[in-house]
Design an enzyme around this catalytic site. Structure first.
Site, PDB file in Angstrom:
ATOM      1  N   HIS A 317      46.177  41.530  43.599  1.00 29.52           N
ATOM      2  CA  HIS A 317      45.103  40.835  44.312  1.00 29.52           C
ATOM      3  C   HIS A 317      43.733  41.318  43.830  1.00 29.52           C
ATOM      4  CE1 HIS A 317      43.242  39.124  48.107  1.00 29.52           C
ATOM      5  NE2 HIS A 317      42.317  40.026  47.766  1.00 29.52           N
ATOM      6  N   GLU A 318      43.559  42.627  43.748  1.00 27.42           N
ATOM      7  CA  GLU A 318      42.262  43.169  43.324  1.00 27.42           C
ATOM      8  C   GLU A 318      41.983  42.888  41.854  1.00 27.42           C
ATOM      9  OE1 GLU A 318      40.238  44.164  45.632  1.00 27.42           O
ATOM     10  OE2 GLU A 318      41.858  43.848  47.061  1.00 27.42           O
TER      11      GLU A 318
END
Length: 926
Positions: A317-318
């Protein structure tokens, strides 16, 4: 919302920042050289503003010659800069340089409750030496609007600028920032100045740095053309426990780069682990900060697949954010949910595609915890709003002094809805076309990097790339319309061709729970959505002819099996003709309907059944038909061989709801019918021995068996089984009976009680269940004490299914004696269930008659004793509700009660909640 930057005569285009940090001080010193350009048609001015909070300005001047007066405006979180004379801004090529010397605050963070905003520091102790905790780590957090605590700026996402950074700090400190270090020069033996490369264009919210006593691990990751990308992880402690993060980055960073068809947008990537971080994770450009508990694991922890999966989702996600959210950024905080939706969507997609053991799209966490929960919340007609309206309507009136966090501006429904929208769009377009269309945005640097954008800019670009107006129309539909649709499916035979055809009709779906009785259905906003149909045809074939529904109705010249296959769409499906269920049963026999798709059918039915606006007779009949079809399958077919545990568990839950309605309204014939059906279905569980049951670890299989026991608890077969299982619960051996079965076993045992001796066997477990805890299998990681309490509560909940006059009196006396005890009201559940059973034939006395007499005798005493405190009042209301529910069709008798005014609010609440039961009964009657 009018942006502060639009009102200002000057706009920053570059920040040249120097921070001087002394670990022994509570403040830092800063020098900001800000390059400014004129705003629009500005000609002359003598004042302008920048954001600033808790900053003490020592001096400010323009172009080293114009001295400025500075005034803090704390109520606006701004600083006013003024010149004695007008500043002429008739410059096209020449920009102004604003130089500010100032002092800022370092926030001391020692507990998770302390605010990690602006520049903050934590001290910690390495090892277990007992020494003073004199190791330090300093970090920044700027999202959403905390950069103003670091330096004067325009702190809005609508502006992107470059940053040049230098930091003067102890030489021993490692220093990390959002760009690569370019130089480190010693001032003396203890202090150095570290400088960093000029950043790419960033909003202030993505700027940041970290410094302190940090350990590190790193790898060099081969990228395109054999270029190496340095990946570092920094932590104040135990950094070697973060090696799993490096494994994830090595695997997924190239996959993300390939998806976007655009190289990683920087020449380095760092993860910095912090002792405290309120937002838990922050995707600063190439310097991702994470609360260290999320990424530090010993080897034993990593044997847990749940921990590995959660860590992979977080890291990927990051990583996605470095492209979408950072390199391409959004011009308003109202788009925060979409920013997060996209990062989560792409992380889920890439993980599901590249990790065969972690298909998130079909996981319980996504389908049940995330998607299904959001569908429920978004069905609340008075409150559900569109994604577009959600941000504005949900914002509370806050003064500019408030420290607004990302949690304050984040809407979870918009976030989850955005994930489902993107997934549906991807499945409709096709994975490769979707990726190619997204990738084209990165080739247009001028439009998608140099300036912040709106999410719709991406979809407009996609539509242009794919030469389709449906892209923007689809996204506009899901962002502008509130709630979610329901698609009705009707199958009929063409009178001419004799071919079965399908007609789809859509409306807005809503729960009727919170709707005012005077509500008129025709008043609802009912604009057609753009729906990704995700249709499955007979033979488990994907329909590629009609993939999108944009109008009120759509006629298909062919038969379909189901819509919303694999439950990936954001809508409910209502199958409304007998032929639909015939086709479903046929395809079930052929093995062409998987557990997820059947689960979604049952989940949707659970929201139609009892809803007076959407329930149809065919829903209940269809549910019974499918379950009967499974129960009537050939003898060699078991529930293990067809592997439909999740869906059957959901189907049995609906039957329990129907049975409850039949109990309240005394429809014994319905209960008997369902008992026969479930008895037949239970024969598909081939082995009910204690040896087999104790080996089951599938939670859905256990819950299905538990529901079967509960729904057939009065049958001889189940009662014999439960006598044996109850013996193992009480006597062992250890790990004999799964905890999921205990409640339904107790229920059947309670039904069978005929004397005080029998009753005491269960009553003893109400007083204490510690003696049997070791006999119970509990797959959760609860403590022993929690397990004892759970087992006691299960005993209390099922103690009241007794059906003799003697035991009813015993039970009621127990409740009255322990009326203040926690959970005692649950003992009424069984009493309520058996309310219509006659316990004294001579006097034609029913259980509910004995309870009503007892209730009237004690009510005033309870009202007095339980009056103090919310808990006591809630307990009395719950008891009153369950007692009154026994008389839901005897309103006149209740209204004659001398204390009716005291119980009137509960009675009215009961009438409201009983609407669902009335709707179910009316459907069954027809």
């Amino acid at each position: 919302m009018k942006l502060f930057s639009l009102e200002n005569p000057l706009i920053p285009i570059n920040y040249d920042l120097k921070f001087i940090i002394d670990p022994s001080s509570n403040n830092f010193n800063g020098i900001a050289k800000i390059t400014l350009k004129k705003n629009n048609n500005t000609t002359s001015f003598n004042k302008f503003k920048l954001h600033g909070k808790d900053l003490s300005i020592n001096s400010a001047k323009l172009n080293d010659s114009i001295q400025l007066n500075c005034t803090n405006l704390p109520d606006q979180q701004q600083i006013l800069f003024e010149s004695v004379n007008d500043i002429v801004a008739q410059f096209e090529k020449e920009n102004l340089i604003l130089t500010i010397e100032y002092t800022g605050k370092i926030h001391d963070v020692k507990t998770p409750r302390d605010k990690t905003i602006g520049l903050f520091k934590s001290n910690f102790m390495k090892g277990n030496t007992g020494a003073i905790a004199n190791n330090y780590i300093f970090a920044t957090h700027c999202q959403p609007s905390f950069a103003r605590l670091l330096f004067p700026c325009i702190d809005e996402p609508a502006i992107k600028t470059h940053f040049n950074l230098s930091i003067e700090a102890p030489t021993s400190y490692k220093i990390v920032s959002v760009s690569k270090q370019s130089n480190k020069e010693s001032i003396d033996n203890n202090v150095s100045i570290t400088t960093f490369e000029k950043t790419t264009l960033l909003p202030t919210s993505l700027f940041g740095f970290t410094l302190g006593d940090l350990e590190e691990i790193h790898i060099d990751l081969p990228m395109d053309n054999n270029n190496m990308l340095p990946i570092h992880i920094y932590s104040p402690l135990n950094v070697t426990q973060a090696t799993y993060t490096l494994d994830i980055v090595q695997k997924y960073l190239p996959l993300i780069q390939n998806f976007f068809k655009f190289k990683f947008p920087s020449n380095k990537l760092d993860f910095v682990l912090l002792p405290f971080l309120n937002d838990m994770v922050m995707e600063n450009f190439t310097m991702i900060t994470v609360q260290m508990d999320f990424l530090l694991f010993n080897s034993s922890s990593l044997t847990n697949p749940a921990i590995r999966n959660q860590t992979t989702q977080l890291v990927v996600h990051e990583l996605v954010h470095q492209w979408i959210g950072n390199y391409i950024s959004f011009n308003s905080w109202e788009y925060l949910p979409f920013n997060e939706s996209f990062a989560t969507f792409l992380a889920y997609y890439l993980i599901s595609k590249n990790d065969p053991d972690n298909n998130i799209w079909q996981s319980d966490n996504y389908l049940q915890t995330e998607l299904a929960t959001t569908l429920i919340q978004d069905s609340d007609l008075p409150n559900s709003k569109s994604i577009h309206d959600m941000y504005h309507s949900n914002q509370k009136q806050r003064s500019s002094n408030d420290l607004i966090t990302t949690n304050d501006i984040f809407d979870p429904i918009s976030y989850q809805k955005g994930i489902a929208m993107l997934r549906s769009l991807q499945l409709t377009i096709g994975e490769d076309l979707f990726s190619n269309a997204i990738a084209e945005t990165f080739n247009d640097t001028e439009s998608f990097h140099n300036v912040p954008i709106k999410p719709m800019d991406i979809f407009n670009k996609m539509g242009h790339s794919l030469k389709s107006e449906n892209i923007t129309n689809f996204v506009s539909s899901w962002t502008r319309l509130p709630g979610l649709p329901i698609v009705s499916v009707e199958t009929s035979r063409n009178e001419t061709s004799k071919i079965l055809e399908t007609t789809l009709t859509q409306h807005r779906f809503y729960s009727d729970e919170n709707i005012d009785p005077d509500f008129k259905q025709e008043t609802i906003e009912d604009v057609p959505y753009h729906i990704a149909l995700l249709t499955q045809l007979p033979g488990k074939i994907k329909d590629t002819k009609n993939t999108l529904m944009t109008d009120r109705s759509l006629k298909l010249g062919y038969l379909i099996t189901l819509l919303n296959s694999n439950a990936q769409g954001y809508y409910r499906v209502s199958y409304e003709t007998q032929e639909c269920y015939d086709e479903l049963c046929k395809e079930l026999t052929l093995g062409n309907i998987d557990d997820i798709s059947l689960l979604k059918i049952f989940q949707d039915l659970s929201f139609f059944i009892g809803n007076k606006y959407f329930q149809k007779n065919v829903h209940i009949n269809g549910l019974l038909q499918i379950l009967n079809h499974i129960a009537s399958s050939p003898k060699d077919v078991t529930l293990n061989t067809i592997n439909l545990w999740k869906s059957i568990c959901e189907g049995l839950s609906i039957l329990q709801t129907i049975v409850q309605a039949a109990v309240v309204h005394n429809r014994r014939a319905i209960i008997n019918k369902i008992t026969k059906l479930v008895t037949k279905l239970s024969e598909k569980v081939p082995d009910w021995s204690i040896e087999t049951l104790s080996q089951i670890d599938n939670i859905y299989e256990l819950n299905t068996i538990s529901k079967m026991i509960a729904l057939t608890s009065t049958t001889t077969m189940t009662q014999t089984l439960c006598q044996d299982l109850f013996k193992h619960i009480r006597q062992g051996p250890n790990n004999s009976v799964p905890i999921e079965l205990v409640s339904s076993i107790y229920m059947s045992i309670s039904y069978q009680m005929t004397n005080i001796k029998d009753w005491k066997k269960l009553y003893e477990l109400v007083k204490s269940s510690s003696g049997i805890a070791s006999h119970i299998i509990d797959h959760s990681s609860t403590s022993d004490n929690e397990k004892f309490i759970t087992l006691q509560n299960l005993a209390i909940t099922n103690l009241g299914f007794v059906t003799t006059e003697e035991l009813i009196k015993k039970l009621l006396n127990f409740i009255d004696t322990n009326i203040a005890a926690a959970g005692i009201e649950n003992a009424f559940i069984g009493v309520n269930y058996n309310a219509q059973i006659i316990i004294n034939k001579k006097d034609n006395l029913k259980i509910r008659d004995a309870v009503w007499k007892w209730f009237k005798l004690h009510f005033n005493v309870w009202k007095k004793n339980l009056a103090n405190g919310t808990t006591g009042q809630e307990k009395l209301e719950k008891i009153t509700f369950m007692v009154l529910q026994m008389f839901v069709e005897s309103g006149k008798m209740i209204e004659k009660y001398e204390n009716f005014e005291d119980i009137k609010p509960v009675w009215e609440s009961l009438q409201h909640e009983d609407r669902a039961n009335v709707t179910i009964i009316s459907g069954l009657s027809k």
